[in-house]
Design a protein around this motif. Structure first.
Motif, PDB file in Angstrom:
ATOM      1  N   SER A 106       2.678   6.583  20.422  1.00 23.70           N
ATOM      2  CA  SER A 106       2.225   7.344  19.254  1.00 23.70           C
ATOM      3  C   SER A 106       2.481   8.820  19.506  1.00 23.70           C
ATOM      4  CB  SER A 106       0.731   7.111  19.041  1.00 23.70           C
ATOM      5  OG  SER A 106       0.144   8.249  18.435  1.00 23.70           O
ATOM      6  N   LEU A 127      -5.556   3.297  10.551  1.00 16.42           N
ATOM      7  CA  LEU A 127      -5.952   2.575   9.332  1.00 16.42           C
ATOM      8  C   LEU A 127      -7.457   2.345   9.265  1.00 16.42           C
ATOM      9  CD1 LEU A 127      -3.032   0.052   8.898  1.00 16.42           C
ATOM     10  CD2 LEU A 127      -3.318   2.308   7.901  1.00 16.42           C
ATOM     11  N   LEU A 153       7.462   8.422  11.775  1.00 18.46           N
ATOM     12  CA  LEU A 153       7.314   6.960  11.737  1.00 18.46           C
ATOM     13  C   LEU A 153       7.952   6.411  10.454  1.00 18.46           C
ATOM     14  CD1 LEU A 153       5.950   4.220  12.531  1.00 18.46           C
ATOM     15  CD2 LEU A 153       3.885   5.062  11.391  1.00 18.46           C
ATOM     16  N   ASP A 174      -8.298  13.434  14.055  1.00 15.13           N
ATOM     17  CA  ASP A 174      -7.339  14.509  14.278  1.00 15.13           C
ATOM     18  C   ASP A 174      -6.144  14.498  13.341  1.00 15.13           C
ATOM     19  OD1 ASP A 174      -8.265  16.053  16.169  1.00 15.13           O
ATOM     20  OD2 ASP A 174      -7.014  15.277  17.823  1.00 15.13           O
ATOM     21  N   ILE A 175      -5.958  13.404  12.714  1.00 15.47           N
ATOM     22  CA  ILE A 175      -4.699  13.224  11.995  1.00 15.47           C
ATOM     23  C   ILE A 175      -4.680  14.078  10.719  1.00 15.47           C
ATOM     24  CG2 ILE A 175      -5.397  11.147  10.722  1.00 15.47           C
ATOM     25  CD1 ILE A 175      -2.569  10.047  11.761  1.00 15.47           C
ATOM     26  N   ARG A 223       1.848   2.896  19.380  1.00 17.21           N
ATOM     27  CA  ARG A 223       1.535   2.586  17.976  1.00 17.21           C
ATOM     28  C   ARG A 223       1.056   1.138  17.876  1.00 17.21           C
ATOM     29  NH1 ARG A 223       6.940   5.639  15.766  1.00 17.21           N
ATOM     30  NH2 ARG A 223       5.956   7.665  15.348  1.00 17.21           N
ATOM     31  N   TYR A 277       0.822  -1.217   0.000  1.00 15.25           N
ATOM     32  CA  TYR A 277       0.000   0.000   0.000  1.00 15.25           C
ATOM     33  C   TYR A 277       0.853   1.264   0.000  1.00 15.25           C
ATOM     34  CZ  TYR A 277      -3.715  -3.278   1.005  1.00 15.25           C
ATOM     35  OH  TYR A 277      -4.587  -4.335   0.944  1.00 15.25           O
ATOM     36  N   ASN A 278       2.159   1.045  -0.208  1.00 17.30           N
ATOM     37  CA  ASN A 278       3.051   2.180  -0.374  1.00 17.30           C
ATOM     38  C   ASN A 278       3.131   3.120   0.823  1.00 17.30           C
ATOM     39  OD1 ASN A 278       4.975   2.933  -2.125  1.00 17.30           O
ATOM     40  ND2 ASN A 278       3.556   3.419  -3.801  1.00 17.30           N
ATOM     41  N   HIS A 318      -5.864   8.504   6.562  1.00 16.07           N
ATOM     42  CA  HIS A 318      -5.401   7.292   5.881  1.00 16.07           C
ATOM     43  C   HIS A 318      -6.583   6.487   5.338  1.00 16.07           C
ATOM     44  CE1 HIS A 318      -1.725   8.589   7.722  1.00 16.07           C
ATOM     45  NE2 HIS A 318      -1.044   7.516   7.361  1.00 16.07           N
ATOM     46  N   LEU A 375       8.491   3.091   8.109  1.00 15.34           N
ATOM     47  CA  LEU A 375       7.883   1.773   7.888  1.00 15.34           C
ATOM     48  C   LEU A 375       8.675   0.931   6.889  1.00 15.34           C
ATOM     49  CD1 LEU A 375       4.069   2.694   7.971  1.00 15.34           C
ATOM     50  CD2 LEU A 375       5.410   1.523   9.720  1.00 15.34           C
TER      51      LEU A 375
HETATM   52  C1  HEC Z   1       0.773  10.325   1.574  1.00 19.14           C
HETATM   53  C2  HEC Z   1       1.684  10.083   2.667  1.00 19.14           C
HETATM   54  C3  HEC Z   1       1.359   8.950   3.633  1.00 19.14           C
HETATM   55  C4  HEC Z   1       1.094   7.631   3.327  1.00 19.14           C
HETATM   56  C5  HEC Z   1       1.064   6.972   1.965  1.00 19.14           C
HETATM   57  C6  HEC Z   1       0.898   6.968   4.592  1.00 19.14           C
HETATM   58  N1  HEC Z   1       1.025   7.841   5.604  1.00 19.14           N
HETATM   59 FE1  HEC Z   1       0.881   7.433   7.588  1.00 19.14          FE
HETATM   60  N2  HEC Z   1       1.126   9.381   8.052  1.00 19.14           N
HETATM   61  C7  HEC Z   1       1.371  10.390   7.146  1.00 19.14           C
HETATM   62  C8  HEC Z   1       1.483  11.664   7.847  1.00 19.14           C
HETATM   63  C9  HEC Z   1       1.742  13.018   7.210  1.00 19.14           C
HETATM   64  C10 HEC Z   1       1.263  11.372   9.217  1.00 19.14           C
HETATM   65  C11 HEC Z   1       1.259  12.386  10.378  1.00 19.14           C
HETATM   66  C12 HEC Z   1      -0.104  13.026  10.452  1.00 19.14           C
HETATM   67  C13 HEC Z   1      -0.206  14.124  11.487  1.00 19.14           C
HETATM   68  O1  HEC Z   1       0.851  14.571  11.965  1.00 19.14           O
HETATM   69  O2  HEC Z   1      -1.338  14.492  11.833  1.00 19.14           O
HETATM   70  C14 HEC Z   1       1.060   9.934   9.307  1.00 19.14           C
HETATM   71  C15 HEC Z   1       0.836   9.268  10.501  1.00 19.14           C
HETATM   72  C16 HEC Z   1       0.744   7.894  10.613  1.00 19.14           C
HETATM   73  C17 HEC Z   1       0.612   7.187  11.875  1.00 19.14           C
HETATM   74  C18 HEC Z   1       0.581   7.804  13.273  1.00 19.14           C
HETATM   75  C19 HEC Z   1       1.957   7.852  13.872  1.00 19.14           C
HETATM   76  C20 HEC Z   1       1.954   8.249  15.352  1.00 19.14           C
HETATM   77  O3  HEC Z   1       2.982   8.025  16.005  1.00 19.14           O
HETATM   78  O4  HEC Z   1       0.949   8.724  15.840  1.00 19.14           O
HETATM   79  C21 HEC Z   1       0.562   5.852  11.567  1.00 19.14           C
HETATM   80  C22 HEC Z   1       0.452   4.691  12.556  1.00 19.14           C
HETATM   81  C23 HEC Z   1       0.646   5.734  10.119  1.00 19.14           C
HETATM   82  N3  HEC Z   1       0.759   6.993   9.583  1.00 19.14           N
HETATM   83  C24 HEC Z   1       0.631   4.531   9.448  1.00 19.14           C
HETATM   84  C25 HEC Z   1       0.587   4.429   8.053  1.00 19.14           C
HETATM   85  C26 HEC Z   1       0.408   3.196   7.341  1.00 19.14           C
HETATM   86  C27 HEC Z   1       0.338   1.805   7.981  1.00 19.14           C
HETATM   87  C28 HEC Z   1       0.358   3.512   6.018  1.00 19.14           C
HETATM   88  C29 HEC Z   1       0.102   2.587   4.822  1.00 19.14           C
HETATM   89  C30 HEC Z   1      -1.069   1.759   4.892  1.00 19.14           C
HETATM   90  C31 HEC Z   1       0.548   4.932   5.891  1.00 19.14           C
HETATM   91  N4  HEC Z   1       0.679   5.464   7.151  1.00 19.14           N
HETATM   92  C32 HEC Z   1       0.607   5.602   4.695  1.00 19.14           C
HETATM   93  C33 HEC Z   1       1.526  10.238   5.789  1.00 19.14           C
HETATM   94  C34 HEC Z   1       1.303   9.074   5.068  1.00 19.14           C
END
Ligand code: HEC
Length: 236
Positions: free
Chosen positions: A179, A202, A163, A208-209, A187, A148-149, A213, A165
């Protein structure tokens, strides 16, 4: 016209080289009459809760020349923990390996649980009973974080949301790590899906984020896999 070599060893005790044209299906008469071999296998699956539902699980024979199976059978979820017996029949000399794997809608393997090279020049092959672990961190890394990239954003020095991955980092970045968006949770907490913020992200429970996602993970099998892995103590 693209020509390729098809090597068939073992026939008549010698090595015959054949030329074929691009359809790949012009064979000498003898080939038609050749009854191919059968490969038999027995698989014992652990943790049936992580048995795939969306991805077909197949036992198939593969060649070096095409990515889809030459012959395959689909394995359905067993009703109990009895080992499952499977076979693929009539394998021709171009079959070079067999796999127990999940496939995509185009019948291409996306994750393999068991692989073995085979030589179909000889007799039928019986593979001894093998334990198949349906929950593995490798499956999560491949089918969730890479497929899912997630890694496109969660890579580099710190990664989006602090984070990473990527395969070398993801486990340590997730398990028992607080988290940053929701510091009352980890997490991922082994054996505690309620205290595993990755699932909130997910499954869209954290509004809030900054980067929603929503819809990133399209197959329920992959969410089930994550949950089962967490429930079972997050084995590496
Ligand atoms: C387009 C870019 C992007 C993709 C693709 C993406 N993320 Fe994120 N992710 C982010 C961003 C930006 C944040 C931080 C959001 C914020 O600060 O509110 C985040 C935050 C998170 C967090 C929270 C981290 C924390 O410590 O609270 C998790 C868990 C997470 N992502 C998991 C995933 C997973 C699993 C996938 C794939 C299924 C994924 N992300 C795909 C950009 C992305």
């Amino acid at each position: 016209m693209i020509k390729f070599l098809l090597k068939i060893s073992g026939w008549f005790g010698g090595l015959i080289l054949l030329f074929s044209c691009d359809s790949g299906d012009i064979y000498p008469e003898e080939y038609e009459h050749n009854e191919g071999i059968t490969v038999y296998a027995t698989f014992a699956f652990d943790n049936l809760n992580a048995f795939p539902d969306d991805y077909p699980l197949i036992f198939g024979a593969f060649s070096d020349k095409q990515s889809t199976p030459l012959a395959s059978v689909r394995i359905m979820k067993p009703k109990n923990h009895e080992p499952v017996k499977v076979s693929v029949n009539n394998l021709k000399p171009d079959a070079t390996s067999i796999m127990l794997c999940l496939t995509d809608p185009g019948r291409q393997p996306v994750f393999s649980f068991f692989e073995m090279d085979i030589n179909v020049a000889g007799d039928s092959i019986i593979i001894p009973e093998s334990e198949i672990s349906l929950i593995s961190y490798e499956r999560i890394q491949n089918l969730v974080f890479e497929q899912y990239n997630c890694v496109s954003c969660h890579q580099g020095n710190t990664g989006a949301g602090n984070l990473l991955l990527t395969a070398d980092k993801s486990y340590n970045e997730l398990v028992n790590k607080v988290s940053y968006k929701n510091p009352v949770k980890n997490r991922v907490t082994p054996s505690d899906i309620g205290n595993s913020f990755v699932l909130d992200v997910l499954e869209d429970r954290n509004l809030d984020i900054a980067q929603p996602h929503t819809g990133f993970v399209t197959r329920n099998d992959d969410i089930v896999l994550l949950k089962e892995w967490i429930k079972n103590g997050c084995k590496r």
